[in-house]
Design a protein around this motif. Structure first.
Motif, PDB file in Angstrom:
ATOM      1  N   THR A 134     -77.082  22.034   6.414  1.00  0.00           N
ATOM      2  CA  THR A 134     -77.677  21.191   5.377  1.00  0.00           C
ATOM      3  C   THR A 134     -77.789  19.746   5.863  1.00  0.00           C
ATOM      4  N   SER A 135     -78.893  19.103   5.514  1.00  0.00           N
ATOM      5  CA  SER A 135     -79.088  17.688   5.812  1.00  0.00           C
ATOM      6  C   SER A 135     -78.832  16.896   4.533  1.00  0.00           C
ATOM      7  N   TRP A 136     -77.825  16.004   4.553  1.00  0.00           N
ATOM      8  CA  TRP A 136     -77.342  15.357   3.344  1.00  0.00           C
ATOM      9  C   TRP A 136     -77.999  14.013   3.052  1.00  0.00           C
ATOM     10  N   GLY A 137     -78.841  13.498   3.922  1.00  0.00           N
ATOM     11  CA  GLY A 137     -79.498  12.221   3.653  1.00  0.00           C
ATOM     12  C   GLY A 137     -78.504  11.094   3.464  1.00  0.00           C
ATOM     13  N   GLY A 138     -78.881  10.083   2.687  1.00  0.00           N
ATOM     14  CA  GLY A 138     -77.983   8.967   2.388  1.00  0.00           C
ATOM     15  C   GLY A 138     -77.318   9.163   1.038  1.00  0.00           C
ATOM     16  N   GLY A 139     -76.561   8.173   0.615  1.00  0.00           N
ATOM     17  CA  GLY A 139     -75.869   8.251  -0.672  1.00  0.00           C
ATOM     18  C   GLY A 139     -74.494   8.863  -0.545  1.00  0.00           C
ATOM     19  N   ASN A 140     -73.647   8.617  -1.533  1.00  0.00           N
ATOM     20  CA  ASN A 140     -72.282   9.146  -1.532  1.00  0.00           C
ATOM     21  C   ASN A 140     -72.273  10.617  -1.940  1.00  0.00           C
ATOM     22  N   ILE A 141     -71.276  11.354  -1.401  1.00  0.00           N
ATOM     23  CA  ILE A 141     -71.129  12.786  -1.681  1.00  0.00           C
ATOM     24  C   ILE A 141     -69.724  12.999  -2.221  1.00  0.00           C
ATOM     25  N   ASN A 142     -69.623  13.493  -3.445  1.00  0.00           N
ATOM     26  CA  ASN A 142     -68.353  13.517  -4.157  1.00  0.00           C
ATOM     27  C   ASN A 142     -67.947  14.952  -4.495  1.00  0.00           C
ATOM     28  N   PHE A 143     -66.855  15.416  -3.851  1.00  0.00           N
ATOM     29  CA  PHE A 143     -66.221  16.692  -4.185  1.00  0.00           C
ATOM     30  C   PHE A 143     -64.797  16.452  -4.709  1.00  0.00           C
ATOM     31  N   GLU A 144     -64.549  15.288  -5.245  1.00  0.00           N
ATOM     32  CA  GLU A 144     -63.205  14.946  -5.703  1.00  0.00           C
ATOM     33  C   GLU A 144     -62.774  15.791  -6.900  1.00  0.00           C
ATOM     34  N   MET A 145     -61.529  16.185  -6.880  1.00  0.00           N
ATOM     35  CA  MET A 145     -60.898  16.929  -7.979  1.00  0.00           C
ATOM     36  C   MET A 145     -61.552  18.283  -8.249  1.00  0.00           C
ATOM     37  N   HIS A 174     -60.481  27.622   1.451  1.00  0.00           N
ATOM     38  CA  HIS A 174     -61.026  27.529   2.814  1.00  0.00           C
ATOM     39  C   HIS A 174     -62.116  26.469   2.833  1.00  0.00           C
ATOM     40  N   LEU A 175     -61.914  25.395   3.577  1.00  0.00           N
ATOM     41  CA  LEU A 175     -62.885  24.318   3.722  1.00  0.00           C
ATOM     42  C   LEU A 175     -63.277  24.237   5.192  1.00  0.00           C
ATOM     43  N   SER A 176     -64.541  24.505   5.478  1.00  0.00           N
ATOM     44  CA  SER A 176     -65.001  24.519   6.865  1.00  0.00           C
ATOM     45  C   SER A 176     -66.063  23.453   7.088  1.00  0.00           C
ATOM     46  N   LEU A 177     -65.755  22.526   8.019  1.00  0.00           N
ATOM     47  CA  LEU A 177     -66.699  21.509   8.479  1.00  0.00           C
ATOM     48  C   LEU A 177     -66.938  21.693   9.974  1.00  0.00           C
ATOM     49  N   HIS A 178     -67.052  22.927  10.391  1.00  0.00           N
ATOM     50  CA  HIS A 178     -67.229  23.275  11.802  1.00  0.00           C
ATOM     51  C   HIS A 178     -68.555  22.732  12.329  1.00  0.00           C
ATOM     52  N   SER A 179     -68.478  22.045  13.454  1.00  0.00           N
ATOM     53  CA  SER A 179     -69.656  21.570  14.185  1.00  0.00           C
ATOM     54  C   SER A 179     -70.571  20.704  13.317  1.00  0.00           C
ATOM     55  N   CYS A 180     -69.961  19.827  12.520  1.00  0.00           N
ATOM     56  CA  CYS A 180     -70.734  18.914  11.676  1.00  0.00           C
ATOM     57  C   CYS A 180     -70.864  17.542  12.332  1.00  0.00           C
ATOM     58  N   GLN A 181     -71.832  16.777  11.859  1.00  0.00           N
ATOM     59  CA  GLN A 181     -71.989  15.395  12.293  1.00  0.00           C
ATOM     60  C   GLN A 181     -71.496  14.491  11.167  1.00  0.00           C
ATOM     61  N   LEU A 182     -70.352  13.817  11.414  1.00  0.00           N
ATOM     62  CA  LEU A 182     -69.719  12.957  10.420  1.00  0.00           C
ATOM     63  C   LEU A 182     -69.616  11.550  11.005  1.00  0.00           C
ATOM     64  N   ASP A 183     -70.548  10.689  10.640  1.00  0.00           N
ATOM     65  CA  ASP A 183     -70.611   9.362  11.255  1.00  0.00           C
ATOM     66  C   ASP A 183     -70.029   8.258  10.380  1.00  0.00           C
ATOM     67  N   TYR A 184     -69.741   8.543   9.117  1.00  0.00           N
ATOM     68  CA  TYR A 184     -69.301   7.498   8.197  1.00  0.00           C
ATOM     69  C   TYR A 184     -67.979   7.894   7.548  1.00  0.00           C
ATOM     70  N   HIS A 185     -67.610   7.245   6.454  1.00  0.00           N
ATOM     71  CA  HIS A 185     -66.284   7.425   5.866  1.00  0.00           C
ATOM     72  C   HIS A 185     -66.119   8.819   5.261  1.00  0.00           C
ATOM     73  N   VAL A 186     -65.022   9.492   5.642  1.00  0.00           N
ATOM     74  CA  VAL A 186     -64.696  10.819   5.113  1.00  0.00           C
ATOM     75  C   VAL A 186     -63.268  10.786   4.576  1.00  0.00           C
ATOM     76  N   ASP A 187     -63.081  11.203   3.325  1.00  0.00           N
ATOM     77  CA  ASP A 187     -61.769  11.243   2.688  1.00  0.00           C
ATOM     78  C   ASP A 187     -61.349  12.702   2.543  1.00  0.00           C
ATOM     79  N   LEU A 188     -60.347  13.109   3.350  1.00  0.00           N
ATOM     80  CA  LEU A 188     -59.861  14.487   3.338  1.00  0.00           C
ATOM     81  C   LEU A 188     -58.467  14.581   2.715  1.00  0.00           C
ATOM     82  N   ARG A 189     -58.139  13.697   1.814  1.00  0.00           N
ATOM     83  CA  ARG A 189     -56.830  13.722   1.150  1.00  0.00           C
ATOM     84  C   ARG A 189     -56.856  14.750   0.015  1.00  0.00           C
TER      85      ARG A 189
END
Length: 201
Positions: A134-145, A174-189
């Protein structure tokens, strides 16, 4: 309000005009609604508080224009919801507080635009939620809670653009971010995660 117990509503290759499309409080029990390859054009589209039961809905290869796509408070049973290879436009995508049980939700190879995307506080039980390539474009992505019990969230080979990606306080098996491109802030807490795959990322 639309209520479909059985049967098919086929809107494949349809072209919608500009303006709001309101499907709020829709009830889809065992039927199918097909938006495949449809052009939804500009304007907000709302499925707020809709119930999808065991029915299937497909937006495969659909094109959305500028405007908000809103599914918050929707309820999904044993259904298939597909956005595979859809172009989701530059507006906000709102999936907050959606409830799903034994569903399959597929965003594989779709293209999000520049707006924010929110899956905050979804209640998912036995759900397979996939975002492969998937191509996520810009903007924030929120999976919190998000509470994703006995479920998987697969983002393999996805590309994340500018914007914050957050899984803070999420519960997922199960959370899989295999072979992803992550160039900006990522919160995995996360609150709880049995398997976290960041291989080749």
């Amino acid at each position: 309000n639309i209520s479909l117990i059985e049967g098919v509503i086929n809107l494949r290759n349809s072209r919608f005009g500009k303006g709001e499309k309101n499907f709020q409080n829709m009830s889809l029990k065992k039927g199918k609604i097909l938006f495949m390859e449809a052009d939804l054009n500009e304007g907000d589209i709302s499925f707020v508080d809709s119930h999808f039961g065991e029915g299937n809905m497909s937006f495969r290869l659909a094109r959305f224009g500028k405007g908000k796509i809103d599914f918050h408070f929707a309820r999904l049973g044993r259904c298939d919801l597909s956005f595979e290879r859809a172009e989701l436009g530059p507006g906000r995508f709102d999936f907050r507080k959606t409830e799903a049980h034994k569903s399959r939700i597929n965003f594989n190879r779709c293209e999000f635009g520049e707006g924010d995307k929110s899956f905050e506080a979804c209640q998912l039980n036995g759900v397979k939620l996939t975002f492969r390539k998937t191509s996520w474009g810009g903007g924030n992505i929120n999976f919190e809670m998000i509470e994703n019990h006995e479920s998987s969230m697969i983002f393999d080979r996805s590309v994340f653009g500018r914007g914050r990606l957050s899984f803070a306080d999420a519960t997922v098996q199960h959370l899989s971010l295999h072979s992803c491109q992550l160039d900006y802030h990522v919160d995995l807490r996360v609150k709880r995660c049995e398997v976290l795959d960041l291989s080749d990322t």
